[in-house]
Motif scaffolding. Structure first.
Motif, PDB file in Angstrom:
ATOM      1  N   ASP A   3      43.336  70.433 -18.821  1.00 34.57           N
ATOM      2  CA  ASP A   3      42.364  70.817 -19.844  1.00 34.57           C
ATOM      3  C   ASP A   3      42.700  72.215 -20.324  1.00 34.57           C
ATOM      4  O   ASP A   3      43.090  73.076 -19.541  1.00 34.57           O
ATOM      5  CB  ASP A   3      40.952  70.793 -19.259  1.00 34.57           C
ATOM      6  CG  ASP A   3      40.499  69.379 -18.940  1.00 34.57           C
ATOM      7  OD1 ASP A   3      39.644  69.236 -18.058  1.00 34.57           O
ATOM      8  OD2 ASP A   3      41.015  68.434 -19.561  1.00 34.57           O
ATOM      9  N   THR A   4      42.535  72.461 -21.612  1.00 27.82           N
ATOM     10  CA  THR A   4      42.908  73.769 -22.144  1.00 27.82           C
ATOM     11  C   THR A   4      41.693  74.679 -22.253  1.00 27.82           C
ATOM     12  O   THR A   4      40.565  74.224 -22.437  1.00 27.82           O
ATOM     13  CB  THR A   4      43.573  73.646 -23.527  1.00 27.82           C
ATOM     14  OG1 THR A   4      42.671  72.975 -24.420  1.00 27.82           O
ATOM     15  CG2 THR A   4      44.872  72.889 -23.434  1.00 27.82           C
ATOM     16  N   CYS A   5      41.967  75.959 -22.124  1.00 32.76           N
ATOM     17  CA  CYS A   5      40.969  77.002 -22.303  1.00 32.76           C
ATOM     18  C   CYS A   5      41.298  77.704 -23.619  1.00 32.76           C
ATOM     19  O   CYS A   5      42.346  78.340 -23.744  1.00 32.76           O
ATOM     20  CB  CYS A   5      41.038  77.982 -21.133  1.00 32.76           C
ATOM     21  SG  CYS A   5      39.992  79.443 -21.320  1.00 32.76           S
ATOM     22  N   ASP A   6      40.417  77.560 -24.599  1.00 33.11           N
ATOM     23  CA  ASP A   6      40.649  78.183 -25.895  1.00 33.11           C
ATOM     24  C   ASP A   6      40.321  79.671 -25.824  1.00 33.11           C
ATOM     25  O   ASP A   6      39.249  80.070 -25.358  1.00 33.11           O
ATOM     26  CB  ASP A   6      39.785  77.512 -26.971  1.00 33.11           C
ATOM     27  CG  ASP A   6      40.272  76.111 -27.304  1.00 33.11           C
ATOM     28  OD1 ASP A   6      41.448  75.807 -27.020  1.00 33.11           O
ATOM     29  OD2 ASP A   6      39.485  75.326 -27.844  1.00 33.11           O
ATOM     30  N   VAL A   7      41.274  80.479 -26.303  1.00 35.23           N
ATOM     31  CA  VAL A   7      41.189  81.938 -26.198  1.00 35.23           C
ATOM     32  C   VAL A   7      41.270  82.547 -27.589  1.00 35.23           C
ATOM     33  O   VAL A   7      42.076  82.121 -28.415  1.00 35.23           O
ATOM     34  CB  VAL A   7      42.336  82.484 -25.315  1.00 35.23           C
ATOM     35  CG1 VAL A   7      42.308  84.010 -25.261  1.00 35.23           C
ATOM     36  CG2 VAL A   7      42.274  81.892 -23.913  1.00 35.23           C
ATOM     37  N   VAL A   8      40.435  83.557 -27.846  1.00 29.03           N
ATOM     38  CA  VAL A   8      40.551  84.384 -29.041  1.00 29.03           C
ATOM     39  C   VAL A   8      40.905  85.791 -28.592  1.00 29.03           C
ATOM     40  O   VAL A   8      40.294  86.328 -27.653  1.00 29.03           O
ATOM     41  CB  VAL A   8      39.250  84.390 -29.865  1.00 29.03           C
ATOM     42  CG1 VAL A   8      39.286  85.482 -30.937  1.00 29.03           C
ATOM     43  CG2 VAL A   8      39.035  83.028 -30.523  1.00 29.03           C
ATOM     44  N   VAL A   9      41.906  86.384 -29.244  1.00 29.96           N
ATOM     45  CA  VAL A   9      42.375  87.728 -28.901  1.00 29.96           C
ATOM     46  C   VAL A   9      41.962  88.698 -30.002  1.00 29.96           C
ATOM     47  O   VAL A   9      42.162  88.422 -31.185  1.00 29.96           O
ATOM     48  CB  VAL A   9      43.911  87.753 -28.725  1.00 29.96           C
ATOM     49  CG1 VAL A   9      44.388  89.171 -28.412  1.00 29.96           C
ATOM     50  CG2 VAL A   9      44.340  86.789 -27.616  1.00 29.96           C
ATOM     51  N   LEU A  10      41.401  89.843 -29.600  1.00 24.78           N
ATOM     52  CA  LEU A  10      41.039  90.909 -30.535  1.00 24.78           C
ATOM     53  C   LEU A  10      41.981  92.087 -30.321  1.00 24.78           C
ATOM     54  O   LEU A  10      42.223  92.493 -29.182  1.00 24.78           O
ATOM     55  CB  LEU A  10      39.599  91.377 -30.311  1.00 24.78           C
ATOM     56  CG  LEU A  10      38.490  90.326 -30.291  1.00 24.78           C
ATOM     57  CD1 LEU A  10      37.128  91.010 -30.163  1.00 24.78           C
ATOM     58  CD2 LEU A  10      38.524  89.458 -31.529  1.00 24.78           C
ATOM     59  N   VAL A  78      32.854  85.122 -36.782  1.00 28.74           N
ATOM     60  CA  VAL A  78      34.250  84.707 -36.930  1.00 28.74           C
ATOM     61  C   VAL A  78      34.774  84.129 -35.616  1.00 28.74           C
ATOM     62  O   VAL A  78      35.379  83.051 -35.596  1.00 28.74           O
ATOM     63  CB  VAL A  78      35.136  85.883 -37.388  1.00 28.74           C
ATOM     64  CG1 VAL A  78      36.604  85.453 -37.436  1.00 28.74           C
ATOM     65  CG2 VAL A  78      34.697  86.389 -38.758  1.00 28.74           C
ATOM     66  N   ILE A  79      34.541  84.835 -34.520  1.00 26.12           N
ATOM     67  CA  ILE A  79      35.027  84.362 -33.222  1.00 26.12           C
ATOM     68  C   ILE A  79      34.484  82.976 -32.909  1.00 26.12           C
ATOM     69  O   ILE A  79      35.218  82.077 -32.471  1.00 26.12           O
ATOM     70  CB  ILE A  79      34.636  85.353 -32.107  1.00 26.12           C
ATOM     71  CG1 ILE A  79      35.377  86.682 -32.273  1.00 26.12           C
ATOM     72  CG2 ILE A  79      34.934  84.755 -30.721  1.00 26.12           C
ATOM     73  CD1 ILE A  79      34.867  87.782 -31.355  1.00 26.12           C
ATOM     74  N   ASP A  80      33.194  82.782 -33.140  1.00 24.92           N
ATOM     75  CA  ASP A  80      32.550  81.538 -32.728  1.00 24.92           C
ATOM     76  C   ASP A  80      32.970  80.331 -33.556  1.00 24.92           C
ATOM     77  O   ASP A  80      32.738  79.187 -33.138  1.00 24.92           O
ATOM     78  CB  ASP A  80      31.035  81.703 -32.732  1.00 24.92           C
ATOM     79  CG  ASP A  80      30.531  82.520 -31.541  1.00 24.92           C
ATOM     80  OD1 ASP A  80      31.369  82.885 -30.686  1.00 24.92           O
ATOM     81  OD2 ASP A  80      29.324  82.791 -31.475  1.00 24.92           O
ATOM     82  N   THR A  81      33.604  80.555 -34.702  1.00 25.01           N
ATOM     83  CA  THR A  81      34.158  79.403 -35.438  1.00 25.01           C
ATOM     84  C   THR A  81      35.269  78.730 -34.642  1.00 25.01           C
ATOM     85  O   THR A  81      35.574  77.556 -34.871  1.00 25.01           O
ATOM     86  CB  THR A  81      34.697  79.824 -36.821  1.00 25.01           C
ATOM     87  OG1 THR A  81      35.776  80.742 -36.655  1.00 25.01           O
ATOM     88  CG2 THR A  81      33.619  80.429 -37.684  1.00 25.01           C
TER      89      THR A  81
END
Length: 216
Positions: A3-10, A78-81
């Protein structure tokens, strides 16, 4: 495939820690998927690194907003999209509001170029040298409302050499950052790393106040 863990980088700058994360992700068997990279600066080179890797990018200019709260509210939108399980700060040069930190409680990581709790804030390499320290390093921690003060996950410790300058020390610390940040992100993605009221947990065990220590 796991299972993948979706990551957002700032990020706000060159994105060397982003590149380390990109390099650590093996498409066939990594649980980490970097969904997006968001910057508050359109000239941040980290955006180009993301584009080169085929990762979505977004720029949100903080100067276009009236105050930190307004910017952070727009940033959350934006992140939560991308519906990430984890948000990674990789040289994001903004002090985050309490509302932002609470929104991502337990799924917000940062890396700092010192052995926290020493030398919160800026100019950490210079400060370590001026203090005559024998050791220096970097720390990955969960983000809380206290600046650079959240529970520690992992620290890399290096010896300070007699001929070190702030520049040489920064280079050697960067090398360690590029090792321990992907490690912490992978732990989180694998479900091994979490945060509760007591602090940071690895494999269900409460980590020491200093986090998991790696000496080089």
């Amino acid at each position: 495939m796991p299972d993948t863990c979706d990551v957002v980088v700032l990020l706000s700058g060159t994105g060397s820690n982003l590149q380390a994360l990109i390099n650590s992700v093996e498409p066939e068997n990594s649980p980490v998927k970097i969904r997006a990279v968001i910057s508050n600066r359109e000239d941040a080179y980290g955006l180009q690194r993301a584009k080169d890797a085929g990762i979505d990018t977004h720029v949100l200019d903080h100067t276009a907003f009236e105050g930190r709260e307004a910017f952070d509210a727009a940033l959350i939108e934006v992140i939560d999209t991308f519906n990430p399980q984890l948000v990674v700060l990789a040289g994001f040069m903004r002090i985050l509001s309490a509302n932002f930190v609470r929104h991502y409680q337990g799924r917000l990581l940062n890396i700092h170029p010192s052995l926290l709790p020493k030398y919160k804030g800026l100019h950490t390499h210079q400060r370590a040298l001026e203090a005559g320290d024998s050791e220096h390093g970097c720390s990955v921690h969960f983000v809380t409302e206290e600046l650079d003060g959240g529970p520690l996950v992992v620290q890399a410790v290096i010896a300070i050499e007699s001929d070190d300058s702030p520049h040489s020390l920064a280079q050697r610390v960067h090398t360690q950052e590029h090792l321990i940040y992907p490690l912490a992100v992978r732990w989180f993605a694998e479900g091994r790393l979490s945060l509760d009221e007591q602090g940071a947990l690895l494999d269900g065990q409460l980590l020491a106040a200093s986090g998991h220590l790696i000496r080089t």
